[in-house]
Design an enzyme around this catalytic site. Structure first.
Site, PDB file in Angstrom:
ATOM      1  N   PHE A 252     -10.828   0.160   5.825  1.00 18.73           N
ATOM      2  CA  PHE A 252      -9.497   0.680   5.457  1.00 18.73           C
ATOM      3  C   PHE A 252      -8.419  -0.394   5.460  1.00 18.73           C
ATOM      4  O   PHE A 252      -7.237  -0.087   5.589  1.00 18.73           O
ATOM      5  CB  PHE A 252      -9.100   1.846   6.384  1.00 18.73           C
ATOM      6  CG  PHE A 252     -10.171   2.883   6.539  1.00 18.73           C
ATOM      7  CD1 PHE A 252     -10.654   3.550   5.425  1.00 18.73           C
ATOM      8  CD2 PHE A 252     -10.705   3.184   7.779  1.00 18.73           C
ATOM      9  CE1 PHE A 252     -11.660   4.504   5.545  1.00 18.73           C
ATOM     10  CE2 PHE A 252     -11.715   4.128   7.908  1.00 18.73           C
ATOM     11  CZ  PHE A 252     -12.192   4.794   6.791  1.00 18.73           C
ATOM     12  N   GLY A 718     -10.423   3.167  -4.708  1.00 24.48           N
ATOM     13  CA  GLY A 718     -10.494   3.213  -3.251  1.00 24.48           C
ATOM     14  C   GLY A 718      -9.269   3.799  -2.581  1.00 24.48           C
ATOM     15  O   GLY A 718      -9.364   4.371  -1.499  1.00 24.48           O
ATOM     16  N   GLU A 719      -8.104   3.613  -3.163  1.00 22.63           N
ATOM     17  CA  GLU A 719      -6.882   3.968  -2.448  1.00 22.63           C
ATOM     18  C   GLU A 719      -6.052   5.038  -3.131  1.00 22.63           C
ATOM     19  O   GLU A 719      -5.233   5.703  -2.492  1.00 22.63           O
ATOM     20  CB  GLU A 719      -6.056   2.695  -2.219  1.00 22.63           C
ATOM     21  CG  GLU A 719      -6.804   1.745  -1.282  1.00 22.63           C
ATOM     22  CD  GLU A 719      -6.275   0.332  -1.270  1.00 22.63           C
ATOM     23  OE1 GLU A 719      -5.373   0.062  -0.483  1.00 22.63           O
ATOM     24  OE2 GLU A 719      -6.781  -0.499  -2.050  1.00 22.63           O
TER      25      GLU A 719
HETATM   26 MO1  MOS Z   1      -7.377  -1.944   1.457  1.00 20.99          MO
HETATM   27  S1  MOS Z   1      -5.759  -1.481   2.652  1.00 20.99           S
HETATM   28  O1  MOS Z   1      -6.658  -3.127   0.452  1.00 20.99           O
HETATM   29  O2  MOS Z   1      -8.596  -2.531   2.424  1.00 20.99           O
END
Ligand code: MOS
Length: 761
Positions: A252, A718-719
């Site tokens: 994370f 991912g985010e």
């Molecule tokens: Mo992510 S916060 O760029 O691992």
């Protein structure tokens, strides 16, 4: 369809092979569910000792005494490392030469800068002895008052936010005059708390020295960067350091850079001359390994009578540590989404006595999104418009903060599909007007998701062996998200081989540098390197064949050849071709290899705004008597370019959406203002959603072909799932209750004290 690649490498001609686009399961799934996957802390080299950190219980001051002798007398304790005997370093841990370099606490002096900072390391034959030894140190302190919270210090304008964005940005007309003259205005302040990454696997290291060679097992989202940082600190060449990071139990962002406790493990191994294992306890992760900064964000938005936005001003106050500079780029969330003739974003920062904040999944984007999406919802209601209609009215055709065109943007499609799947058209405009059969207040809310499509830099090496099989090497990182499965799919297609004919090698620093698994850019960056390496080795093979008179491909020319299923064919006559194995065997070669790299195309970067987008819809049910909020269903529809593996992508999007629920209703680190200590540094009191908190949740992607981001058209997933989702839940709570809570997480008492029964905020 069989694997096929086009040797001209023109993105317009790029085709899906048989692997890209398949919903394959994680290749290492069986290892994980059977416990056979070896994580860093599972390693036990012969002669290994255990190291345990002793950490500060004050947030600011100095250590005045440690009972080192008491710890040393404990049977089993081998050594105690303090500032007095810590091996020397070649570099000051407080030096900083670039924004990716973070200051570390490596026992360089007696200062305490935050609670849970390491003040000593106890090294013992057993974990128990090391743990007891750390307790026997009985530290004494000279404490100074801790500065915690956003109001504990003077604010200042940070030099930059995130990893180098300008701290304030203005585009278009003057925000103040637009605000002054507008018929509809809102001015609202939102607060978000400190959050901690809380990966299942804590930061851990097993370190062994052999002369000046260092061997490390540690979870890492960026092995080459860690190698470089450690090399600098110890004054050795990076190639003397071997890092193995085969599996991560989550990251994370907190494992993107090597952190102080890992370096302390390496120092401990050096001090005792034996391999050392150091694993952080859960509470020790609340300090030295990063967190999400708290924020207070003021949003002022103005709109014309018809609901068209006239101005957006987004100002964020954020916190950083007393000794380093990471600034959560919260206000930057307003750069991308809503068209406005006047746009201003700015940040101010305060120094507090906490460990340095760090990127935490959607750093800035998530924090800023919940404020922006709440404010947009408030503005829509002020204009008397449905939140979706309001967003469509203010849809950005070009990037608001720069005026650049988007490389692609299928957000309208996301809105349409999401609204349809959710049933949004049946939503009432007024809050507190929907109930279910059991009498619960029902609320529907939405939010827009966005995250930049980034690229860093990565390398890969492709090999075709004389038996016709392939190898792809790239030191990529899999935090559990299934990255290696996606990379193997790209590798197989790039080599035009079946997946089981390709050995994919990853997770070790002696492989080509795959850059960092962060910024949602790993698949795009390392995937491009893999794709290019595969194309390059096929190109070499084709050259070998087309210049060999004995080959049926002789004279076909490089662009006249197609690779498919382990064979090369003439494009104009598919009956003429031969296998990879035949080509290499005839040439007397055991194997042939080529390198590939992945980086952002600078022309695309300067000409286009590149972002993934999405639309998230949430339903909550609120108990009208108790104020308890339950999310009952969520639908997210995302446009993120090409999908390599729909199963993994869906899992990433769902994970992000769950984090959105968590952001709005659960997560908060609570700090004691007297001691500066985190009071809920554990997984029972730091709330994260459990299965019962996660409703019926669906995530979809729409087709989006982006010819500019990279040759494969990948934008990253991912985010983005957190963005939009947190706001959607918050807006649903308002729609259910009529109470607008602007401090997150929303708690039962916020709803009760504002009287769920009645008030429309
Ligand atoms: Mo992510 S916060 O760029 O691992």
């Amino acid at each position: 369809m069989s694997p096929e690649i086009n040797l001209t490498r023109d993105p317009a001609h790029l085709r899906h092979g048989s692997n890209i686009g398949q919903p394959l399961t994680r290749r290492e799934g069986m290892l994980k569910v059977t416990g056979a996957a070896g994580y860093a802390a599972d390693n036990h080299p012969p002669g290994m000792l255990y190291a345990v950190l002793a950490t500060a219980s004050i947030a600011r001051g100095r250590v005045t005494s440690l009972d080192v002798e008491a710890a040393r007398r404990h049977p089993g304790v081998v050594e105690v490392m303090t500032q007095m005997n810590r091996p020397p370093l070649a570099e000051d841990p407080d030096a900083k030469t670039n924004p990716f370099m973070f200051r570390m606490d490596l026992l360089q002096n007696d200062r305490v800068r935050y609670a849970n900072q390491a003040i000593a390391v106890v090294i013992a034959e057993t974990l128990e002895a090391a743990t007891e030894g750390a307790v026997l140190l009985s530290p004494r302190y000279e404490a100074e008052p801790a500065r915690v919270g956003l109001d504990s210090n003077e604010s200042y304008a940070p030099p930059a936010v995130g990893v180098g964005n300008p701290a304030s940005v203005q585009h278009g007309g003057d925000v103040e005059s637009a605000l002054a003259g507008a018929p509809h205005r809102i001015d609202a302040t939102y607060e978000t708390p400190m959050q901690y990454h809380n990966a299942m696997e804590p930061h851990a290291i097993v370190a062994s020295w052999d002369g000046d060679r260092l061997s490390i097992d540690t979870p890492s989202q960026g092995m080459a960067m860690a190698q470089g940082r450690i090399a600098g600190l110890f004054g050795i060449s990076p190639d003397k350091i071997h890092i193995r990071s085969p599996f991560l139990g989550g990251g994370f962002g907190s494992k993107g850079l090597v952190k102080g406790p890992q370096v302390l493990g390496i120092l401990a191994a050096k001090l005792v001359g034996r391999p050392v294992k150091l694993v952080l306890r859960r509470e020790q992760m609340y300090g030295p390994v990063g967190h999400r900064s708290p924020s207070r964000q003021r949003l002022r938005i103005a709109a014309a009578a018809d609901g068209r936005i006239a101005a957006i001003d987004h100002h964020a106050r954020i916190a950083t540590s007393s000794f380093d500079d990471f600034y959560e780029p919260a206000a930057d969330a307003s750069h991308t989404l809503y068209a406005s003739p006047a746009l201003a974003t700015s940040h101010e920062a305060v120094r507090t006595d906490v460990g340095t904040p760090l990127f935490m999944r959607a750093p800035g984007e998530a924090t800023g999104s919940i404020a922006l999406e709440s404010a947009i919802d408030e503005m829509a209601f002020a204009c008397g418009l449905d939140p979706l209609a309001f967003r469509l009215k203010n849809y950005a055709e070009v990037e608001p903060a720069t005026g650049k065109p988007f490389s692609s943007k299928a957000l309208r499609e996301c809105y349409a599909q999401g609204a349809e799947r959710f049933g949004w058209s049946k939503r009432s405009l007024q809050p507190r007007t929907m109930r279910d059969d059991d009498g619960f207040l029902v609320g529907w809310g939405m939010g827009t998701a966005t995250f930049p499509a980034l690229m860093f830099a990565a390398q890969a090496r492709a090999v075709i062996r004389h038996d016709g099989s392939g190898v792809m090497e790239s030191g990529t990182h899999d935090m559990g998200q299934g990255a290696w499965t996606a990379f193997a799919q790209i590798a197989a297609d790039s080599l035009a081989l079946d997946l089981d004919r390709v050995a994919f090698k990853a997770g070790s620093s002696d492989l080509p540098d795959a850059g960092i698994a962060g910024g949602s850019a790993h698949t795009a960056t390392a995937g491009t390197a893999i794709h290019n390496a595969g194309a390059a080795v096929i190109g070499k093979l084709a050259e070998l064949a087309t210049s060999d008179q004995r080959s049926p491909l002789f004279g076909a020319g490089n662009t006249g050849v197609v690779a498919r299923n382990g064979r090369l064919f003439r494009r104009d006559d598919e009956s003429r071709g031969e296998s990879y194995a035949d080509i290499l065997t005839r040439a007397g070669l055991a194997e042939i290899d080529a390198q590939g790299s992945g980086t952002m195309d600078p022309a695309a970067q300067s000409n286009y705004a590149m972002h993934a987008h999405g639309a998230v819809f949430a339903e909550v049910k609120v108990d009208p008597d108790l104020g308890q909020v339950r999310v009952s269903r969520m639908v997210g529809v995302f446009a993120a370019g090409r999908v390599i593996n729909p199963r993994m992508v869906r899992s990433q999007l769902l994970g992000g959406m769950i984090w959105g629920v968590s952001f709005t209703l659960h997560e908060q680190a609570i700090i004691d203002h007297r001691s500066g200590r985190i009071m809920n540094a554990n997984l029972s009191e730091y709330h994260v959603p459990v299965n019962a908190d996660v409703p019926r949740m669906e995530a979809f992607t729409v087709d989006e072909l982006d010819p500019h981001v990279n040759p494969l058209g990948i934008k990253g997933v991912g985010e983005i799932g957190i963005t939009g989702s947190a706001g959607a839940v918050a807006n649903a709570v308002w729609h259910a209750t009529g109470v607008r809570v602007r401090r997150f997480p929303i708690r039962i008492d916020d709803l009760l004290t504002s009287e769920v029964a009645g008030r429309v905020g």
